[in-house]
Each structure stands twice: as C-alpha cells, then as structure tokens.
Design a protein around this motif. Structure first.
Motif, PDB file in Angstrom:
ATOM      1  N   LEU A  63     -26.202  38.315  63.753  1.00 16.11           N
ATOM      2  CA  LEU A  63     -27.415  38.343  64.564  1.00 16.11           C
ATOM      3  C   LEU A  63     -28.283  39.557  64.266  1.00 16.11           C
ATOM      4  CD1 LEU A  63     -25.955  37.146  67.987  1.00 16.11           C
ATOM      5  CD2 LEU A  63     -27.561  35.890  66.526  1.00 16.11           C
ATOM      6  N   THR A  64     -27.676  40.671  63.894  1.00 15.65           N
ATOM      7  CA  THR A  64     -28.429  41.905  63.700  1.00 15.65           C
ATOM      8  C   THR A  64     -28.674  42.244  62.234  1.00 15.65           C
ATOM      9  OG1 THR A  64     -26.435  43.286  63.671  1.00 15.65           O
ATOM     10  CG2 THR A  64     -27.456  42.855  65.822  1.00 15.65           C
ATOM     11  N   GLY A  65     -27.866  41.679  61.335  1.00 14.01           N
ATOM     12  CA  GLY A  65     -27.950  42.043  59.931  1.00 14.01           C
ATOM     13  C   GLY A  65     -27.329  43.390  59.627  1.00 14.01           C
ATOM     14  N   THR A  66     -26.667  43.991  60.617  1.00 19.08           N
ATOM     15  CA  THR A  66     -26.023  45.288  60.431  1.00 19.08           C
ATOM     16  C   THR A  66     -24.517  45.136  60.560  1.00 19.08           C
ATOM     17  OG1 THR A  66     -26.331  45.809  62.774  1.00 19.08           O
ATOM     18  CG2 THR A  66     -28.047  46.523  61.255  1.00 19.08           C
ATOM     19  N   LEU A  67     -23.831  46.263  60.642  1.00 19.37           N
ATOM     20  CA  LEU A  67     -22.375  46.261  60.591  1.00 19.37           C
ATOM     21  C   LEU A  67     -21.757  45.863  61.927  1.00 19.37           C
ATOM     22  CD1 LEU A  67     -20.162  47.183  58.477  1.00 19.37           C
ATOM     23  CD2 LEU A  67     -20.081  49.324  59.770  1.00 19.37           C
ATOM     24  N   GLY A  68     -20.817  44.940  61.898  1.00 21.16           N
ATOM     25  CA  GLY A  68     -19.956  44.650  63.035  1.00 21.16           C
ATOM     26  C   GLY A  68     -18.613  45.320  62.829  1.00 21.16           C
ATOM     27  N   VAL A  69     -17.940  45.696  63.936  1.00 19.55           N
ATOM     28  CA  VAL A  69     -16.690  46.460  63.810  1.00 19.55           C
ATOM     29  C   VAL A  69     -15.623  45.878  64.729  1.00 19.55           C
ATOM     30  CG1 VAL A  69     -15.602  48.724  63.993  1.00 19.55           C
ATOM     31  CG2 VAL A  69     -17.984  48.560  63.262  1.00 19.55           C
ATOM     32  N   CYS A  70     -14.422  45.729  64.188  1.00 16.67           N
ATOM     33  CA  CYS A  70     -13.272  45.305  64.992  1.00 16.67           C
ATOM     34  C   CYS A  70     -12.064  46.131  64.574  1.00 16.67           C
ATOM     35  CB  CYS A  70     -13.001  43.807  64.824  1.00 16.67           C
ATOM     36  SG  CYS A  70     -12.723  43.278  63.123  1.00 16.67           S
ATOM     37  N   MET A  71     -11.032  46.108  65.419  1.00 21.56           N
ATOM     38  CA  MET A  71      -9.809  46.870  65.149  1.00 21.56           C
ATOM     39  C   MET A  71      -8.580  46.031  65.469  1.00 21.56           C
ATOM     40  SD  MET A  71     -10.430  50.743  66.562  1.00 21.56           S
ATOM     41  CE  MET A  71     -11.807  51.756  66.033  1.00 21.56           C
ATOM     42  N   GLY A  72      -7.544  46.257  64.698  1.00 17.44           N
ATOM     43  CA  GLY A  72      -6.254  45.657  64.981  1.00 17.44           C
ATOM     44  C   GLY A  72      -5.161  46.674  64.732  1.00 17.44           C
ATOM     45  N   THR A  73      -4.195  46.726  65.609  1.00 17.23           N
ATOM     46  CA  THR A  73      -3.154  47.734  65.463  1.00 17.23           C
ATOM     47  C   THR A  73      -2.167  47.326  64.366  1.00 17.23           C
ATOM     48  OG1 THR A  73      -1.614  49.135  66.701  1.00 17.23           O
ATOM     49  CG2 THR A  73      -1.604  46.786  67.230  1.00 17.23           C
ATOM     50  N   VAL A  74      -1.121  48.106  64.240  1.00 18.84           N
ATOM     51  CA  VAL A  74      -0.184  47.942  63.145  1.00 18.84           C
ATOM     52  C   VAL A  74       0.442  46.546  63.141  1.00 18.84           C
ATOM     53  CG1 VAL A  74       1.717  48.916  64.507  1.00 18.84           C
ATOM     54  CG2 VAL A  74       1.853  48.970  62.029  1.00 18.84           C
ATOM     55  N   GLY A  75       0.677  46.009  61.940  1.00 21.37           N
ATOM     56  CA  GLY A  75       1.414  44.762  61.777  1.00 21.37           C
ATOM     57  C   GLY A  75       0.703  43.555  62.337  1.00 21.37           C
ATOM     58  N   PRO A  76       1.297  42.873  63.329  1.00 20.59           N
ATOM     59  CA  PRO A  76       0.722  41.627  63.849  1.00 20.59           C
ATOM     60  C   PRO A  76      -0.710  41.780  64.344  1.00 20.59           C
ATOM     61  CG  PRO A  76       2.949  41.944  64.674  1.00 20.59           C
ATOM     62  CD  PRO A  76       2.577  43.208  63.972  1.00 20.59           C
ATOM     63  N   GLY A  77      -1.054  42.947  64.896  1.00 23.34           N
ATOM     64  CA  GLY A  77      -2.415  43.140  65.380  1.00 23.34           C
ATOM     65  C   GLY A  77      -3.434  42.998  64.271  1.00 23.34           C
ATOM     66  N   SER A  78      -3.137  43.543  63.117  1.00 26.48           N
ATOM     67  CA  SER A  78      -4.046  43.416  61.982  1.00 26.48           C
ATOM     68  C   SER A  78      -4.004  42.008  61.395  1.00 26.48           C
ATOM     69  CB  SER A  78      -3.686  44.443  60.901  1.00 26.48           C
ATOM     70  OG  SER A  78      -3.915  45.751  61.383  1.00 26.48           O
ATOM     71  N   VAL A  79      -2.810  41.420  61.352  1.00 28.00           N
ATOM     72  CA  VAL A  79      -2.697  40.049  60.840  1.00 28.00           C
ATOM     73  C   VAL A  79      -3.579  39.099  61.646  1.00 28.00           C
ATOM     74  CG1 VAL A  79      -1.115  38.102  60.542  1.00 28.00           C
ATOM     75  CG2 VAL A  79      -0.385  40.407  59.894  1.00 28.00           C
ATOM     76  N   HIS A  80      -3.634  39.295  62.960  1.00 25.20           N
ATOM     77  CA  HIS A  80      -4.420  38.417  63.814  1.00 25.20           C
ATOM     78  C   HIS A  80      -5.921  38.487  63.539  1.00 25.20           C
ATOM     79  CE1 HIS A  80      -1.192  38.059  67.218  1.00 25.20           C
ATOM     80  NE2 HIS A  80      -0.975  37.233  66.208  1.00 25.20           N
ATOM     81  N   LEU A  81      -6.380  39.533  62.887  1.00 26.13           N
ATOM     82  CA  LEU A  81      -7.802  39.645  62.559  1.00 26.13           C
ATOM     83  C   LEU A  81      -8.233  38.683  61.458  1.00 26.13           C
ATOM     84  CD1 LEU A  81      -8.159  43.547  62.348  1.00 26.13           C
ATOM     85  CD2 LEU A  81      -9.094  42.100  64.154  1.00 26.13           C
ATOM     86  N   LEU A  82      -7.273  38.202  60.686  1.00 26.21           N
ATOM     87  CA  LEU A  82      -7.595  37.553  59.415  1.00 26.21           C
ATOM     88  C   LEU A  82      -8.575  36.385  59.544  1.00 26.21           C
ATOM     89  CD1 LEU A  82      -4.398  37.423  57.174  1.00 26.21           C
ATOM     90  CD2 LEU A  82      -6.659  38.232  56.536  1.00 26.21           C
ATOM     91  N   ASN A  83      -8.358  35.472  60.470  1.00 22.62           N
ATOM     92  CA  ASN A  83      -9.201  34.283  60.507  1.00 22.62           C
ATOM     93  C   ASN A  83     -10.655  34.631  60.807  1.00 22.62           C
ATOM     94  OD1 ASN A  83      -9.277  31.357  60.269  1.00 22.62           O
ATOM     95  ND2 ASN A  83      -9.856  31.372  62.429  1.00 22.62           N
ATOM     96  N   GLY A  84     -10.869  35.506  61.780  1.00 22.93           N
ATOM     97  CA  GLY A  84     -12.234  35.920  62.072  1.00 22.93           C
ATOM     98  C   GLY A  84     -12.869  36.679  60.924  1.00 22.93           C
ATOM     99  N   LEU A  85     -12.065  37.463  60.196  1.00 25.75           N
ATOM    100  CA  LEU A  85     -12.601  38.172  59.042  1.00 25.75           C
ATOM    101  C   LEU A  85     -12.935  37.211  57.907  1.00 25.75           C
ATOM    102  CD1 LEU A  85     -10.372  41.386  58.887  1.00 25.75           C
ATOM    103  CD2 LEU A  85     -12.647  41.095  59.895  1.00 25.75           C
ATOM    104  N   TYR A  86     -12.125  36.190  57.715  1.00 30.25           N
ATOM    105  CA  TYR A  86     -12.464  35.188  56.707  1.00 30.25           C
ATOM    106  C   TYR A  86     -13.785  34.506  57.050  1.00 30.25           C
ATOM    107  CZ  TYR A  86      -8.631  35.048  53.350  1.00 30.25           C
ATOM    108  OH  TYR A  86      -7.783  35.350  52.318  1.00 30.25           O
ATOM    109  N   ASP A  87     -14.023  34.273  58.343  1.00 28.32           N
ATOM    110  CA  ASP A  87     -15.286  33.662  58.728  1.00 28.32           C
ATOM    111  C   ASP A  87     -16.454  34.583  58.377  1.00 28.32           C
ATOM    112  OD1 ASP A  87     -16.603  31.390  60.357  1.00 28.32           O
ATOM    113  OD2 ASP A  87     -17.450  33.220  61.224  1.00 28.32           O
ATOM    114  N   ALA A  88     -16.305  35.883  58.634  1.00 25.66           N
ATOM    115  CA  ALA A  88     -17.353  36.836  58.264  1.00 25.66           C
ATOM    116  C   ALA A  88     -17.559  36.858  56.755  1.00 25.66           C
ATOM    117  CB  ALA A  88     -16.996  38.230  58.775  1.00 25.66           C
ATOM    118  N   ALA A  89     -16.471  36.844  56.001  1.00 26.31           N
ATOM    119  CA  ALA A  89     -16.580  36.866  54.543  1.00 26.31           C
ATOM    120  C   ALA A  89     -17.306  35.632  54.026  1.00 26.31           C
ATOM    121  CB  ALA A  89     -15.188  36.970  53.916  1.00 26.31           C
ATOM    122  N   LYS A  90     -16.937  34.455  54.556  1.00 28.58           N
ATOM    123  CA  LYS A  90     -17.571  33.217  54.112  1.00 28.58           C
ATOM    124  C   LYS A  90     -19.012  33.117  54.596  1.00 28.58           C
ATOM    125  CE  LYS A  90     -15.388  29.759  52.804  1.00 28.58           C
ATOM    126  NZ  LYS A  90     -15.246  29.096  51.496  1.00 28.58           N
TER     127      LYS A  90
END
Length: 577
Positions: A63-90
């Motif tokens: 929506l802004t054309g600028t940087l969005g930021v998210c965080m995930g903690t060690v292990g499973p927390g970071s793994v859970h980010l993957l699907n939303g990050l793939y959507d951003a990448a695509k």
C-alpha cells in the motif's frame, strides 16, 4: 554514547518511517521488543501467528511502496513467517524480516529450536544474513534494506539471542539512501515497436500493476491506438475507474469480452504485467512487451519486440512515434461486448433474482435451498463501501466475486495473494492496512476456509480495536477446489467444511458479529455491518453450488461438470439408502 544492536536496529527502522513491526514475542527477540517498547516512533503489534504478521507487513509495503517489517523468534517462530514472506516475494514488495536465533555459542550444535535461517530463507529472500558480531550490524542492515527496496523483495536478518543487547562499537547511523531512477529503451528499439504498431489495425493492451503509476500515459496510448484494454486483477485499482477503454479481466476469473479482445487483435501489447497463465494468451499474434525486469520478457508468451524499461517513459517514447489514427471498430466491438456482459452480471446480483421467472428456473438447478447468491453479497458490499475503501480478498471464489462486482472507483485499493495464491491472507492483510489509517475503511472478502485457517488473529483485531469489516462468504466449502474437481469430471470430495456460526465466534471474542441466512435480509445486514463502529464480522450463508463460468467454457469442461454432478447425485442417493 554507544547503543545496543537492538536500539540501533529500532532507531534505524524509525528513520525509514516504518510505523509498525508485526510479530510474536519470544526469548530470542527480547532485546529487540524491549527496545521497541521504549520507542516513541514504532509500534509493536503482537499477532497470534507469525504468518499473519508477515501478511500484515507485506500489505503495508504494497500500500505504501515502502518497507514492511515483521519478526519471528528462534526456530518455529521464524518458520511460521515463511508463507507470508513468500507472498511478499511473489508480489514484488519490500519486506524486512528479523529472525531470532539461538545464542552464538550454541549455533551449529543442533541446539533446542535451532534452525539454519540462512538456508531456510534461501529461496524466498533477495538478501539473508546472520549477524555474528555487533560491529557488523550497520553494514548488514544497510545491505538488507537496500536489497529489499531496490529489488522489491524480502530481506531476512537473523539476530542471535545474546547479540541484541550488546553495544555497537563506533556507533553510526546506517544510511539507506537509494537514488530515484527511471529508464526507457533505446531509440532504435522504440522505432521497431512503433513500426509494428503503425502497421496494425487491431491492437489490444494487456495492462498490469506495473503500469499503475503511468495511468495518464497508458490511457493516451489506448486512445491513439483505439485499443481495448484488458486488465489483470492487480491492475483493477489503477485502471478500472473512469476508463473508456477497459474491458475487464481475462483468465479463469475473467469475462468473454476480454478474451475476445485478445483473440481479435493483430498486435498484443503487454504493459507492466507478468500475467502467468499461458493458456489465456492468444496464439499467432505479434507481441510487444514492456517491463522493467528483463527476466520477465517472453517467459509467458513469445515476444517479437522487447522493451525493457519503466512503462511511463517507454509509452511516452512510443506516443511520439505513432502515426495516423486507426478506426475504432475493434475497440467499439470489445466495449459493446463488455457492457452487455456486465449488465447480465448485475442482473444476477439482485437480491431477489431467484424470485423472477428466470431466477426460479435457474434456482431449480443450482440453488434449491434459496440461499444467498454470492454475487448479490459482493454487489451489496460494493454499494455500501466507501469510495476510498481498501479491499482484501482471500484466494478462491471470494476473489472471483470481488473481481466481478467490486468497482475500483475513487481511491479504492486492492490487495490479495494474487501471485502466490495462498489461503488465509485477507484478514491479516486487512489488519496491516487498517494500522496505516484507522479512519479509512478496510474491507476483507474472506472465504470460510481462509478465515478459519488463521482464525486466532481475530483477537488481534479485537485487541487493537481495528475497525476492519470482515465479509465472510460462508458456503461451507473450499469453493474453488470444488469447482475445479467438478470441471474435471470428479465428484466433490474433501471440500466440505463443518463451520461454526462465525458471527457467534466473533461475539465471543468481543467483536460485533452479524449473521445473514435469508436473501431478504441481505441489504439490511450489509448496511448494519458498515454502519457499526469498530471491527465487524458479517457471516453470510451463501450458495455452495454457485457456478462461475470462465470466459471461454469448453465442451470438455461442460461434460466434466455434468458427469461430476451425476456422480454426486448417485453418491448422495446411495448414502440415503
């Protein structure tokens, strides 16, 4: 005075005008979230699932054309980010993910929850790195942010648990300046494209979101060529409103007029689109493609003239080379077909459609229980929503109804998982959008399957009192999968959903819940939802057997659908016995 890794990182995000950081707290992130809690410029948004956090960050970036930021903690927390990050990448939008890691001394020892983040995010990220010493932070953070912004993708920065509260020696503020740039092809290449266009009588444009910032130039281009304009779904928000050349979308969610405009063209011009469905491109046409990314040229359809550059300056370069004025018969036919198709769709969207003679006949085939037509729901929302509303849609039938009945008039915006095709994106994307402006209307078109997949983050809406309007197309099905099975001649299997009363669930969570089961109550139910302050979940029981015809239905599809229905009938008869 020296600052810690965590404080340098947080202060740098504020410098970048980031407003929210989405995630779930965890021990590896404690120094970072503590620094966030002390910031006057950044807001920590605690989600219930990291996937929702990544979707929300990606929505803000789009929506802004600028940087969005998210965080995930060690292990499973970071793994859970993957699907939303793939959507951003695509979606080619810049997102920075900050991932926790086990302490430095434990790395490489297969410690509890240890995951190799650099390997995990290898495919999704344009940049990924693990900080192993405090003095690495400024340069690594600069590299991560520049990569995300310049390449419009995901950057992942991993911070071990014992590094966040260490001081950065020789502290300096990271520098993120990226010079603005604009490019267009060389003159000889433009000359070659203009020669093809000047020799053609029938040109059709296929316009994508990459052309959105060049709307004025593209409209003039269509006028000079008398060219109908087929829009990708993501181009709806930039080109649908007040456009005498557009004829809607192509592909499975498209319409016959758009498909015919492509088929009838001598020359097809692709403007800022990487439309991925090869089977929907017409064969035997001269093709000109304009795209900033060289790797996109020709990967969907063979291209005769490749124009690598920004759409705006490239189209302006072509406009000065066009000669003459072609006749308007190609455009007029396409627009006439589109207008007739659209009027026929509006008739289907009348709440009392099934009470008329044609409606009663149709209902005996596909709506014997006289449930609410999803077309009627989408049309009612279109009429009730503000002209500056932000819409999000779940992948599947919710997107079909949005594409056909939500008009991108005014300054409306549109988000969805239109490149990855994930489920469960609409609600968390709406969450991210609403944080940008609490006074702007945000409407999520939710499938019942998508909503239930990340249902927990309804509590995030409640916690932060975000006034999102969630419109649930509750057909008790994975509707698109059901349709795909039936078109292939297969009986429906595995798509039925044993849903709760979603409105009651919302009320139990402290959110206004409204449930509509009768077509006569639809208009009032939608109006009540939009007139109510705060978050609202509108649960509408829609017809699960609604059919969305593709632009060019084939005999094979029709036969497959008939066979599937026969098998379903025989199966139900056998169950009854």
């Amino acid at each position: 005075m020296a600052r810690t890794v965590a404080h340098v990182l947080v202060d740098s995000l504020a410098q970048l005008k980031v407003r929210q950081v989405f995630g779930v707290v965890g021990d590896a992130l404690n120094p970072l979230t503590d620094a966030l809690s002390r910031s006057d410029d950044l807001e920590w948004v605690g989600c219930r699932h990291e996937e929702a956090a990544a979707f929300a960050a990606g929505a803000q970036s789009q929506l802004t054309g600028t940087l969005g930021v998210c965080m995930g903690t060690v292990g499973p927390g970071s793994v859970h980010l993957l699907n939303g990050l793939y959507d951003a990448a695509k979606s080619h939008t810049p997102v920075l993910a900050i991932a926790g890691q086990v302490p430095l001394a434990e790395m490489g020892s297969d410690a509890f929850q240890e995951v190799d983040n650099d390997l995990l995010f290898r495919d999704v990220a344009v940049y990924r790195a693990t900080i192993t010493a405090p003095d690495q932070l400024p340069v690594m953070l600069e590299n991560a942010v520049r990569a995300a912004l310049a390449r419009k993708g995901v950057a992942v920065l991993t911070v071990p648990a014992d590094l966040g509260d260490r001081e950065v020696p020789h502290d300096r503020a990271p520098r993120f300046a990226l010079p603005p740039s604009s490019s267009r092809p060389d003159d000889p290449v433009l000359d070659g494209a203009a020669e093809v266009l000047n020799a053609a009588e029938r040109v059709t444009l296929l316009v994508g979101t990459g052309a959105r910032h060049a709307r004025t130039d593209v409209l003039e281009f269509a006028e000079r060529l008398a060219a109908p304009m087929v829009l990708t779904l993501k181009a709806k928000e930039g080109f649908e409103d007040d456009n005498p050349y557009q004829v809607g979308q192509t592909g499975l969610i498209g319409n016959p007029a758009a498909a015919k405009a492509l088929d009838d063209a001598e020359v097809l011009v692709l403007l800022g689109t990487d439309f991925p469905y090869r089977e929907w491109y017409p064969a035997g046409k001269k093709v000109i493609q304009v795209d900033l990314a060289p790797e996109h040229i020709g990967r969907r359809v063979p291209v005769d003239v490749a124009l690598v550059g920004d759409v705006g300056p490239t189209v302006r370069g072509l406009l000065g080379r066009l000669t003459g004025q072609p006749g308007t018969s190609h455009l007029d036919r396409a627009r006439d077909r589109f207008d007739k198709w659209y009027r026929s769709q509006l008739k289907l969207a009348v709440p009392g459609h099934d009470q008329g003679l044609i409606g009663k006949a149709r209902a005996t085939l596909d709506n014997r229980d006289h449930l609410i037509r999803p077309e009627a729901l989408a049309r009612a929302v279109d009429e009730a929503a503000a002209d500056d509303a932000v819409f999000t849609s779940d992948t599947g039938m919710a997107t079909v109804w949005l594409s056909r009945f939500i008009q991108m008039r005014g300054t409306r915006r549109l988000l969805g998982s239109y490149n990855l095709g994930s489920m469960a994106n609409a609600m968390p994307q709406a969450l991210g959008a609403q944080f940008l402006d609490r006074d702007r209307q945000v409407v999520a078109f939710c499938g019942d399957g998508g909503l239930s997949m990340l249902l927990g983050d309804l509590m995030t809406l409640r916690t932060y009192r975000l006034p999102v309007k969630l419109v649930v197309f509750d057909n008790r099905r994975l509707g698109m999968v059901k349709l795909e099975q039936e078109q292939a001649g297969l009986p429906e299997f595995g798509t039925e959903l044993d849903n709760p009363d979603f409105a009651a669930v919302a009320r139990a969570l402290g959110i206004t819940g409204i449930r509509v089961t009768d077509p006569v109550d639809l208009t009032d139910g939608v109006r009540e939802a939009f007139d109510t302050d705060g978050p609202v979940l509108l649960d509408v029981l829609t017809n699960p057997d609604e059919i969305s015809l593709p632009p060019k239905p084939t005999a094979k599809q029709g036969w497959g659908f008939a066979m599937a229905k026969a098998k379903e009938f025989l199966r139900s008869e056998g169950d009854a016995g």
